[in-house]
Scaffold this motif. Structure first.
Motif, PDB file in Angstrom:
ATOM      1  N   VAL A 209       5.914  42.979   3.032  1.00 51.11           N
ATOM      2  CA  VAL A 209       5.878  44.158   2.167  1.00 51.11           C
ATOM      3  C   VAL A 209       6.211  45.390   3.004  1.00 51.11           C
ATOM      4  O   VAL A 209       5.844  45.477   4.180  1.00 51.11           O
ATOM      5  CB  VAL A 209       4.520  44.292   1.441  1.00 51.11           C
ATOM      6  N   ARG A 210       6.948  46.314   2.375  1.00 49.36           N
ATOM      7  CA  ARG A 210       7.239  47.594   3.026  1.00 49.36           C
ATOM      8  C   ARG A 210       6.823  48.711   2.081  1.00 49.36           C
ATOM      9  O   ARG A 210       7.160  48.681   0.901  1.00 49.36           O
ATOM     10  CB  ARG A 210       8.733  47.744   3.323  1.00 49.36           C
ATOM     11  N   ILE A 211       6.080  49.669   2.603  1.00 47.47           N
ATOM     12  CA  ILE A 211       5.684  50.829   1.793  1.00 47.47           C
ATOM     13  C   ILE A 211       6.150  52.088   2.505  1.00 47.47           C
ATOM     14  O   ILE A 211       5.845  52.302   3.693  1.00 47.47           O
ATOM     15  CB  ILE A 211       4.150  50.876   1.580  1.00 47.47           C
ATOM     16  N   ALA A 230       5.798  51.692   6.512  1.00 41.61           N
ATOM     17  CA  ALA A 230       5.034  50.682   7.238  1.00 41.61           C
ATOM     18  C   ALA A 230       5.344  49.339   6.593  1.00 41.61           C
ATOM     19  O   ALA A 230       5.602  49.264   5.381  1.00 41.61           O
ATOM     20  CB  ALA A 230       3.548  50.992   7.185  1.00 41.61           C
ATOM     21  N   GLU A 231       5.340  48.306   7.416  1.00 38.93           N
ATOM     22  CA  GLU A 231       5.643  46.959   6.923  1.00 38.93           C
ATOM     23  C   GLU A 231       4.525  46.018   7.340  1.00 38.93           C
ATOM     24  O   GLU A 231       3.935  46.189   8.407  1.00 38.93           O
ATOM     25  CB  GLU A 231       6.961  46.441   7.526  1.00 38.93           C
ATOM     26  N   ARG A 232       4.266  45.049   6.495  1.00 34.03           N
ATOM     27  CA  ARG A 232       3.302  43.994   6.851  1.00 34.03           C
ATOM     28  C   ARG A 232       3.974  42.642   6.705  1.00 34.03           C
ATOM     29  O   ARG A 232       4.645  42.388   5.695  1.00 34.03           O
ATOM     30  CB  ARG A 232       2.086  44.038   5.937  1.00 34.03           C
ATOM     31  N   LEU A 233       3.810  41.818   7.736  1.00 34.86           N
ATOM     32  CA  LEU A 233       4.265  40.427   7.660  1.00 34.86           C
ATOM     33  C   LEU A 233       3.038  39.533   7.759  1.00 34.86           C
ATOM     34  O   LEU A 233       2.250  39.659   8.709  1.00 34.86           O
ATOM     35  CB  LEU A 233       5.207  40.108   8.824  1.00 34.86           C
ATOM     36  N   SER A 234       2.874  38.643   6.800  1.00 34.88           N
ATOM     37  CA  SER A 234       1.751  37.698   6.857  1.00 34.88           C
ATOM     38  C   SER A 234       1.917  36.810   8.082  1.00 34.88           C
ATOM     39  O   SER A 234       3.032  36.620   8.571  1.00 34.88           O
ATOM     40  CB  SER A 234       1.732  36.819   5.613  1.00 34.88           C
ATOM     41  N   ALA A 292       1.225  40.867  11.133  1.00 33.08           N
ATOM     42  CA  ALA A 292       1.833  41.908  11.969  1.00 33.08           C
ATOM     43  C   ALA A 292       2.076  43.142  11.101  1.00 33.08           C
ATOM     44  O   ALA A 292       2.489  43.032   9.940  1.00 33.08           O
ATOM     45  CB  ALA A 292       3.143  41.411  12.564  1.00 33.08           C
ATOM     46  N   TYR A 293       1.802  44.317  11.673  1.00 29.11           N
ATOM     47  CA  TYR A 293       2.006  45.586  10.978  1.00 29.11           C
ATOM     48  C   TYR A 293       2.972  46.427  11.806  1.00 29.11           C
ATOM     49  O   TYR A 293       2.702  46.704  12.985  1.00 29.11           O
ATOM     50  CB  TYR A 293       0.685  46.333  10.826  1.00 29.11           C
TER      51      TYR A 293
END
Ligand code: 1HN
Length: 317
Positions: A209-211, A230-234, A292-293
């Motif tokens: 996800v990217r916000i 900011a991006e989150r990778l599971s 990872a963020y």
């Protein structure tokens, strides 16, 4: 009339008259695809961190005005982390002040290490914590200070290469080291705390996800030149991004993984920063075990405004 002319004679006379033939460099001037001079590059925090201490032993924040190690892209010269973006690690020790000044350039800061040193922007004193994003809009007086007992490091992002090319950047010192400031309100438009952004990323149930960051008061872009997200990778997840004319600086807020940028593998962990040139393939992968963020800033708002933003929709997810 010249009876026996030659290319060499024309070029030599042209040089004297300050003209040059376009036809010999047409392909360099307009390339078949975007041709950034920046290369994919990773700056490891573990390698840079001791150099910040060495810098601090040699120069005070006051004398340096801004004690910053510039992240210089190996394909470019300082102050370029990409063709359009400046990135630098700024360091401020307990008791130090980086004196007040203002400049036409917008600046953003992503806090890398430390707790509760401050930036005062236009009379608002903002306390900074790890992962927070702080904005310094154009022409606002700002100084930084550290009234805590630990050092603070942050990543500065500015569109300096663009402002040098134009050229429109200029700066003014303030008469004193600090511009008068009061504590910022909790809903200040200048600070975007990490816990808030992290919670929003966690709430989105997707492996990637990217916000984007937008201004708190009116959801306006954070600046007309630089955008941030900011991006989150599971844990263990992968994403392939579409090629775009924007270039990007990424910073690892939490976790570890690797990115393949234009075929080059960049293995990253918390605190590292890496450059993604325009129009290259990018894929990120988070290590298994923890999410990872990533924080990123880019030049997309400027390109959008100029009608120059493009994505290669045949690449990426
Ligand atoms: C600047 O004013 C700051 O205010 C940081 O902290 C980095 C890089 C180039 C030019 C001015 C700051 C900068 C800068």
């Amino acid at each position: 009339m010249i009876l026996s002319d030659s290319f060499d004679a024309l070029y030599a006379d042209g040089r004297e008259a300050a003209v040059d033939p376009l036809w010999v460099m047409m392909k360099q001037v307009v390339t078949p695809r975007p041709s950034p001079r920046a290369v994919p590059h990773l700056w490891e925090y573990a390698k840079l961190r001791p150099m910040l201490d060495r810098a601090a032993a040699l120069v005070s924040a006051e004398d340096a005005e801004r004690r910053v190690l510039m992240l210089t892209n190996p394909g470019l010269k300082p102050p370029c982390a990409t063709d359009t973006l400046f990135a630098g690690l700024q360091y401020i020790l307990p008791g130090e002040i980086a004196p007040a000044h203002r400049h036409t350039s917008f600046a953003l800061r992503m806090i890398v290490e430390g707790d509760a040193a401050y930036t005062a922007v236009n009379g608002e004193k903002v306390l900074m914590h790890r992962g927070d994003l702080i904005l310094t809009p154009s022409w606002m007086w700002h100084d930084h200070g550290n009234e805590t007992d630990e050092p603070m490091v942050w990543l500065d992002g500015l569109p300096l290469p663009v402002l040098q090319a134009v050229p429109v950047n200029f700066a003014q010192p303030y008469g004193e080291s600090r511009y008068p400031a009061l504590p910022a309100a909790a809903d200040s438009n200048l600070i975007y705390p990490w816990p808030e952004m992290r919670a929003r990323l966690d709430a989105a149930c997707a492996p990637y996800v990217r916000i984007g960051y937008v201004q708190r008061i009116d959801s306006a872009p954070i600046s007309k030149i630089i955008g941030a997200a900011a991006e989150r990778l599971s844990p263990g997840s992968e994403v392939k991004l579409a090629r775009e004319t924007a270039s990007t600086v990424y910073h690892v807020v939490e976790g570890s993984g690797c990115s393949v940028v234009d075929g080059k593998e960049l293995v990253w962990r918390r605190g590292d920063t890496f450059a993604v040139p325009a129009w290259v393939d990018v894929a990120h992968r988070a290590d298994a075990g923890e999410a990872a963020y990533l924080f990123r800033f880019d030049d997309r708002p400027m390109l959008d405004a100029l009608g120059l933003y493009r994505q290669d929709t045949t690449s990426g997810a």
